[in-house]
Design a protein around this motif. Structure first.
Motif, mmCIF file in Angstrom:
data_model
loop_
_atom_site.group_PDB
_atom_site.id
_atom_site.type_symbol
_atom_site.label_atom_id
_atom_site.label_comp_id
_atom_site.label_asym_id
_atom_site.label_seq_id
_atom_site.Cartn_x
_atom_site.Cartn_y
_atom_site.Cartn_z
ATOM 1 N N LYS A 52 -19.306 11.300 -0.506
ATOM 2 C CA LYS A 52 -20.690 11.096 -0.643
ATOM 3 C C LYS A 52 -21.283 9.754 0.632
ATOM 4 N N ASN A 55 -22.040 12.339 3.735
ATOM 5 C CA ASN A 55 -22.383 12.674 4.546
ATOM 6 C C ASN A 55 -24.597 12.370 4.294
ATOM 7 N N GLN A 56 -24.464 11.509 3.754
ATOM 8 C CA GLN A 56 -25.346 10.678 3.779
ATOM 9 C C GLN A 56 -25.816 9.694 5.480
ATOM 10 N N GLU A 60 -29.017 17.466 7.216
ATOM 11 C CA GLU A 60 -28.878 18.158 8.201
ATOM 12 C C GLU A 60 -30.253 17.994 9.406
#
Length: 68
Positions: A52, A55-56, A60
């Protein structure tokens, strides 16, 4: 002074593996070291937490970083 000492739980009591003189009233901090079969849920929790947060860090729209 803080130092680590190994102990094992037997019959619901914590027993030190090596003799140690601990004064009465001393506070102790215990970190259980669970075996792999007993630790699966905690391992999954840490993996989910790490993923988590990773991903932060890499969204993108994040620029590409070179090795330099």
């Amino acid at each position: 002074m803080t130092s680590g000492n190994l102990a094992i739980v037997r019959n619901g009591k914590i027993e030190l593996l090596n003799p140690l003189s601990i004064p009465e009233g001393t506070k102790v901090f215990i970190i259980p070291i669970l075996s792999e079969e007993n630790n699966q849920e905690e391992t999954e929790d840490w993996n989910n937490f790490s993923l988590k947060n990773l991903n932060q860090c890499y969204a993108e729209n994040e620029p590409e970083y070179t090795l330099e």
